[in-house]
Design an enzyme around this catalytic site. Structure first.
Site, short mmCIF file in Angstrom:
data_model
loop_
_atom_site.label_atom_id
_atom_site.label_comp_id
_atom_site.label_asym_id
_atom_site.label_seq_id
_atom_site.Cartn_x
_atom_site.Cartn_y
_atom_site.Cartn_z
N GLY A 166 0.78 -1.23 0.00
CA GLY A 166 0.00 0.00 0.00
C GLY A 166 0.81 1.28 0.00
O GLY A 166 0.32 2.33 0.41
N SER A 167 2.05 1.21 -0.50
CA SER A 167 2.85 2.45 -0.52
C SER A 167 2.24 3.48 -1.48
O SER A 167 2.32 4.69 -1.23
CB SER A 167 4.31 2.17 -0.87
OG SER A 167 4.46 1.84 -2.22
N HIS B 187 1.09 0.51 -13.13
CA HIS B 187 1.84 -0.72 -13.41
C HIS B 187 3.33 -0.36 -13.55
O HIS B 187 3.67 0.62 -14.20
CB HIS B 187 1.32 -1.35 -14.71
CG HIS B 187 1.98 -2.64 -15.03
ND1 HIS B 187 1.66 -3.81 -14.36
CD2 HIS B 187 2.97 -2.96 -15.90
CE1 HIS B 187 2.42 -4.79 -14.82
NE2 HIS B 187 3.22 -4.30 -15.75
N LYS C 111 -17.26 -14.53 -8.73
CA LYS C 111 -16.59 -13.23 -8.82
C LYS C 111 -17.63 -12.10 -8.91
O LYS C 111 -17.45 -11.03 -8.35
CB LYS C 111 -15.67 -13.21 -10.04
CG LYS C 111 -14.82 -11.98 -10.13
CD LYS C 111 -13.67 -12.17 -11.08
CE LYS C 111 -12.71 -11.02 -10.95
NZ LYS C 111 -11.44 -11.27 -11.61
N MET D 130 -4.28 -7.22 -6.90
CA MET D 130 -3.77 -8.33 -7.71
C MET D 130 -4.88 -9.20 -8.32
O MET D 130 -4.76 -10.42 -8.38
CB MET D 130 -2.83 -9.20 -6.86
CG MET D 130 -1.65 -8.44 -6.29
SD MET D 130 -0.66 -7.63 -7.57
CE MET D 130 0.26 -9.04 -8.16
N ARG D 131 -5.95 -8.57 -8.74
CA ARG D 131 -7.05 -9.30 -9.38
C ARG D 131 -7.52 -8.59 -10.62
O ARG D 131 -7.52 -7.36 -10.66
CB ARG D 131 -8.26 -9.36 -8.45
CG ARG D 131 -8.12 -10.33 -7.39
CD ARG D 131 -9.23 -10.43 -6.42
NE ARG D 131 -8.71 -11.33 -5.42
CZ ARG D 131 -8.74 -12.65 -5.53
NH1 ARG D 131 -9.34 -13.22 -6.54
NH2 ARG D 131 -8.17 -13.40 -4.62
N LEU D 132 -7.95 -9.39 -11.60
CA LEU D 132 -8.56 -8.78 -12.78
C LEU D 132 -9.95 -8.27 -12.40
O LEU D 132 -10.64 -8.89 -11.60
CB LEU D 132 -8.69 -9.81 -13.90
CG LEU D 132 -7.41 -10.14 -14.67
CD1 LEU D 132 -7.70 -11.21 -15.71
CD2 LEU D 132 -6.84 -8.90 -15.34
N ILE D 133 -10.31 -7.14 -12.97
CA ILE D 133 -11.63 -6.56 -12.73
C ILE D 133 -12.59 -7.14 -13.77
O ILE D 133 -12.26 -7.16 -14.96
CB ILE D 133 -11.54 -5.02 -12.88
CG1 ILE D 133 -10.53 -4.42 -11.88
CG2 ILE D 133 -12.90 -4.37 -12.74
CD1 ILE D 133 -10.87 -4.58 -10.44
C1 GRF Z 1 3.28 -1.25 -7.55
O1 GRF Z 1 4.54 -1.52 -8.11
C2 GRF Z 1 2.23 -1.10 -8.61
O2 GRF Z 1 2.72 -0.54 -9.79
C3 GRF Z 1 1.82 -2.52 -8.86
O3 GRF Z 1 1.84 -3.12 -7.59
C4 GRF Z 1 2.77 -2.44 -6.76
C5 GRF Z 1 2.05 -2.02 -5.51
O4 GRF Z 1 2.92 -1.47 -4.56
N1 GRF Z 1 0.54 -2.59 -9.54
P1 GRF Z 1 2.33 -0.83 -3.23
O5 GRF Z 1 1.45 -1.89 -2.56
O6 GRF Z 1 1.55 0.39 -3.58
O7 GRF Z 1 3.53 -0.52 -2.38
#
Ligand code: GRF
Length: 189
Positions: free
Chosen positions: A15-16, A112, A68, A93-96
């Site tokens: 979640g950074s 991305h 889903k 980490m899931r397709l919408i």
């Molecule tokens: C990031 O590199 C983003 O581009 C990708 O997943 C990562 C998430 O990082 N989709 P964080 O959880 O926001 O630190």
């Protein structure tokens, strides 16, 4: 868009990017309000980050739903309750599926860690380094039903630091945080 567009951030991990978005909002650089953090991983660190900011979290385990569509319908109910206008994917980490896409047409964005269309999918940084590219980067794009395939909104290039994944990754994350908040501010205005 109004001065403070209501958004939800979807994340599965650290979640950074969520944190960078919230900090940009707090600095007054991004005119939005994170109404809800949505996660499919109740134990993810993003939950702690959201709690630290006092932002509500919707943590749903997709496996507990019959389909889903049912999972996304439950999310949509919460989004409507909070009057969310845009969905911001940040390490989700899931397709919408078409259920969420239909509820938020042209209102779902993703970030991305590559220069799309190169290296979509998982471990884009590893893919880039394994290919020996000298330049990779970050892409913000609209979400469609594909894997990192929607129309591109913004990109920034980041040089690969050969043989040093950690440093390359750190620079990519730094650029992600800058690019996402800038792109969102332009989009949400
Ligand atoms: C990031 O590199 C983003 O581009 C990708 O997943 C990562 C998430 O990082 N989709 P964080 O959880 O926001 O630190």
């Amino acid at each position: 868009m109004t001065a403070s567009t209501k958004i939800a951030v979807f994340a599965s991990g650290s979640g950074s990017n969520f944190q960078a978005i919230q900090e940009a909002i707090d600095r007054g650089e991004l005119h939005a309000k994170v109404e809800l953090v949505v996660t499919d991983k109740p134990g993810a660190f993003v939950v702690t980050r959201a709690e630290n900011f006092g932002i509500p979290v919707l943590a749903l385990n997709p496996k507990e739903f019959v389909s889903k569509a049912a999972y996304e319908t439950a999310i949509i109910e919460a989004l409507h309750k909070y009057n969310v206008k845009w969905i911001v994917l940040a390490g989700y980490m899931r397709l919408i599926s078409d259920v969420l896409l239909a509820a938020y047409p042209q209102r779902i964005v993703n970030i991305h860690p590559s220069l799309l269309p190169a290296f979509p999918g998982k471990d884009a940084i590893g893919q880039a380094m394994n290919h020996g590219v000298k330049l990779t980067g970050v892409t913000v794009h609209f979400v469609d039903e594909g894997m990192d395939t929607g129309p591109i909104i913004a990109q920034v290039a980041v040089p690969v630091i050969e043989g040093n994944r950690e440093a390359t990754e750190a620079e990519i994350h730094k650029q992600e945080h800058l690019l996402y908040t800038k792109a969102l501010q332009q989009l949400l205005q």
